[in-house]
Design a protein around this motif. Structure first.
Motif, PDB file in Angstrom:
ATOM      1  N   GLN B  19       0.817  -1.209   0.000  1.00 42.76           N
ATOM      2  CA  GLN B  19       0.000   0.000   0.000  1.00 42.76           C
ATOM      3  C   GLN B  19       0.853   1.263   0.000  1.00 42.76           C
ATOM      4  O   GLN B  19       0.547   2.232  -0.687  1.00 42.76           O
ATOM      5  N   SER B  48     -12.143   9.107  -3.570  1.00 38.23           N
ATOM      6  CA  SER B  48     -11.305   9.043  -4.758  1.00 38.23           C
ATOM      7  C   SER B  48     -12.119   9.333  -6.005  1.00 38.23           C
ATOM      8  O   SER B  48     -11.708  10.089  -6.885  1.00 38.23           O
ATOM      9  N   ARG B  71       0.923   2.875 -11.922  1.00 39.67           N
ATOM     10  CA  ARG B  71       1.232   2.417 -10.570  1.00 39.67           C
ATOM     11  C   ARG B  71       1.070   0.919 -10.389  1.00 39.67           C
ATOM     12  O   ARG B  71       1.447   0.383  -9.354  1.00 39.67           O
ATOM     13  N   LYS B  73      -1.647  -0.442  -9.787  1.00 43.17           N
ATOM     14  CA  LYS B  73      -2.733  -0.564  -8.802  1.00 43.17           C
ATOM     15  C   LYS B  73      -3.615   0.670  -8.932  1.00 43.17           C
ATOM     16  O   LYS B  73      -3.162   1.725  -9.392  1.00 43.17           O
ATOM     17  N   HIS B  75      -4.625   3.255  -7.175  1.00 47.55           N
ATOM     18  CA  HIS B  75      -4.306   3.986  -5.949  1.00 47.55           C
ATOM     19  C   HIS B  75      -4.275   5.464  -6.339  1.00 47.55           C
ATOM     20  O   HIS B  75      -3.265   5.955  -6.836  1.00 47.55           O
ATOM     21  N   SER B  81      -6.636   7.051  -1.739  1.00 47.48           N
ATOM     22  CA  SER B  81      -7.581   5.974  -1.466  1.00 47.48           C
ATOM     23  C   SER B  81      -7.792   5.089  -2.688  1.00 47.48           C
ATOM     24  O   SER B  81      -7.305   5.378  -3.786  1.00 47.48           O
ATOM     25  N   GLY B  82      -8.515   3.986  -2.504  1.00 45.18           N
ATOM     26  CA  GLY B  82      -8.623   2.988  -3.553  1.00 45.18           C
ATOM     27  C   GLY B  82     -10.029   2.570  -3.890  1.00 45.18           C
ATOM     28  O   GLY B  82     -10.698   3.183  -4.707  1.00 45.18           O
ATOM     29  N   SER B 113      -8.210  -3.134   0.195  1.00 45.68           N
ATOM     30  CA  SER B 113      -8.252  -1.922  -0.642  1.00 45.68           C
ATOM     31  C   SER B 113      -7.536  -2.119  -1.972  1.00 45.68           C
ATOM     32  O   SER B 113      -6.525  -2.826  -2.061  1.00 45.68           O
ATOM     33  N   THR B 115      -5.759   0.015  -3.100  1.00 42.96           N
ATOM     34  CA  THR B 115      -4.476   0.708  -2.970  1.00 42.96           C
ATOM     35  C   THR B 115      -3.298  -0.254  -2.824  1.00 42.96           C
ATOM     36  O   THR B 115      -2.156   0.170  -2.903  1.00 42.96           O
TER      37      THR B 115
END
Lengths: 333, 333
Positions: B19, B48, B71, B73, B75, B81-82, B113, B115
């Motif tokens: 994360q 987000s 990334r 991901k 995120h 936040s995710g 998450s 993230t």
């Protein structure tokens, strides 16, 4: 018509409270429910001070002057944090709640963050980097809702100021640490030392952790902690490895003053345990999503800088603990 | 040698957990204790999603694609936040703890998450702005420590996904709301509706607050709240005025998805009360220093997205509350 939260001093944005405000006006005439203070010292909070020091090691003084001139308050725009101040009462508005208790000349400390305290600085006389303190001449305003404390006469002023600055930490530890619990305190600085001493007083088994080996070892040597760990709290896996060896903790108190220590705190707690974040460098999302990310059922508490009776509790803890007096004196000397 | 936290996938910075990582590598071959998922939907978290929508109303899809490509991901670099995802199991590593429970083709939701979830997107088929959801084709990786839930067969998929996304909120409300207490819930969206329903189930008197008058009124009409207040939670003084009329609250649950609602939450709580922050837009320093600034002795809790049994509790709450099913169906339809 009173203005107990100091709204009259908000320049922008309109409708904000003083802390959320970008700019305050510290120059207005004193309101009937306000109180003004001739300021002598500012205690900048540790996260803010560290950021300022990194930004311009030689220029803390000019950065503080810039921030206060631009914002009308010592509200570090990068860390979002403030600090507190010490000074002599200059004038008390007739409707201020302390009108009958305080008179011009009384020395007091404000227990409210500098992030919402209107402030004008005439001079910054000296910067004390280790104590995170500046000697200044200036004028600050205290609203009707702002807590304050008379400086105790039985403790050195610098010690009292440093204790009052972080007095929320031991007050919340006093409420949350239970007898026989295993408590880990991250950061063996000012708030960390008070947190350790209070947790032991509550009957907990206390481990102090810091990246500087000397600091937690001193706490053990002075009888304020039962065990010491020297490891960098920004390295979650190293902290987790040490915490797992020790059997994890019921309560983790984060008093580290640098960013990136949320995961170490969360991983070091047992499932069903608690983490109390007193570091102003804590990120809300890093804590909330971090615990979720590793599937850890822990209660995460934001360290509220205020708790009823916090100043009295912290000063009494220091009065009755000579080791804390020595540690604070060495730190702020 | 296991890797239960997915460290092998961290590209940079070295030593970070997934994360905290800036970049993950979702392309590595599946580790023996990992599990991969063919992804169908992403539920982006409300804070987000709102930020992305403001940044480029027409371009949510391309921003999501950019973020995931850059990334590894989903995120959001601005909100931090995710969200979560739904999909079919593609492959289960032989040492993944669910190896004997899940097989390829099973539909699951991840309760961890986005993230920290390694993700590759082949296509974004459709964006559902109101449901804060995207229909996608992609491949995600779940680590050994990542909680997941099989999709229930007795609830519509979109409802189940939306409920699972915010299931931490009712689980923590279940622990903190006491019979007879006065509870205020800020934000009458998904997590706010679940929080209201759970607080009532705990025997509390529940007030729902939202800037849209319809949303809290519907909760009262459906029997999920006792009272409704229509006011903007970013205006602390307006919220405080309404809360003071009502006598202040023992527990304030912040489920607002926009920034700047910390002070409204703190001022609405009684001295000695509690605030539970489930909004990912919460600022740690705004909460900690804000409470100190107004001298309010309240316990401030960070809403941990995980709590043991949270998915089962939230799904059971919705199953046994037809009104919640209607509200969620209307919201995600």
């Amino acid at each position: 018509m009173g203005d107990p939260y100091g709204l009259r001093r908000v320049v922008r944005p309109k409708g904000a409270l003083p802390q959320q405000a970008e700019v305050l006006d510290p120059h207005l005439p004193l309101g009937p429910d306000e109180l003004s203070i001739e300021v002598e010292r500012l205690n900048v909070d540790a996260a803010s001070f560290r950021q300022l020091a990194q930004e311009a090691a030689q220029r803390i003084s000019s950065r503080v002057a810039d921030i206060v001139r631009e914002r009308g308050k010592m509200h570090n725009p990068v860390t979002g944090s403030g600090g507190m101040l010490i000074g002599r009462v200059a004038e008390v508005g007739p409707e201020h709640p302390a009108a009958s208790q305080l008179k011009p000349g009384d020395r007091i400390a404000t227990l409210v963050s500098l992030t919402l305290t209107p402030l004008v600085l005439q001079e910054i006389a000296r910067v004390h980097p280790r104590a995170e303190r500046l000697d200044v001449r200036g004028r600050a305003i205290l609203f009707a809702t702002g807590p304050w404390a008379r400086l105790p006469e039985d403790l050195p002023e610098a010690v009292a100021l440093a204790v009052l600055d972080v007095c929320g930490a031991p007050a919340w530890v006093a409420r949350l640490a239970r007898p026989g619990e295993r408590v880990l305190v991250l950061g063996a600085g000012k708030s960390g030392s008070l947190a350790c001493a209070q947790a032991r007083r509550n009957g907990a088994h206390v481990t102090a952790l810091d990246y500087r080996p000397d600091a937690p070892r001193t706490l053990v040597h002075e009888g304020l902690a039962d065990a010491a760990i020297a490891v960098d709290a920004t390295q979650p896996l190293e902290v987790y490895a040490r915490a797992r060896e020790a059997g994890l903790y019921d309560l983790v108190v984060n008093c580290a003053s640098l960013p990136g220590t949320e995961m170490a705190s969360i991983l070091a707690a047992r499932d069903g345990g608690e983490v109390l974040f007193f570091s102003m460098a804590t990120s809300f999302t890093a804590a909330a999503l971090g615990a979720e990310g590793v599937g850890k059922d822990v209660r995460l508490t934001i360290g509220n800088g205020y708790a009823r009776g916090h100043a009295e509790l912290a000063l009494e803890l220091v009065r009755s603990t000579p080791a804390l007096q020595r540690i604070f004196a060495a730190r702020v000397g």
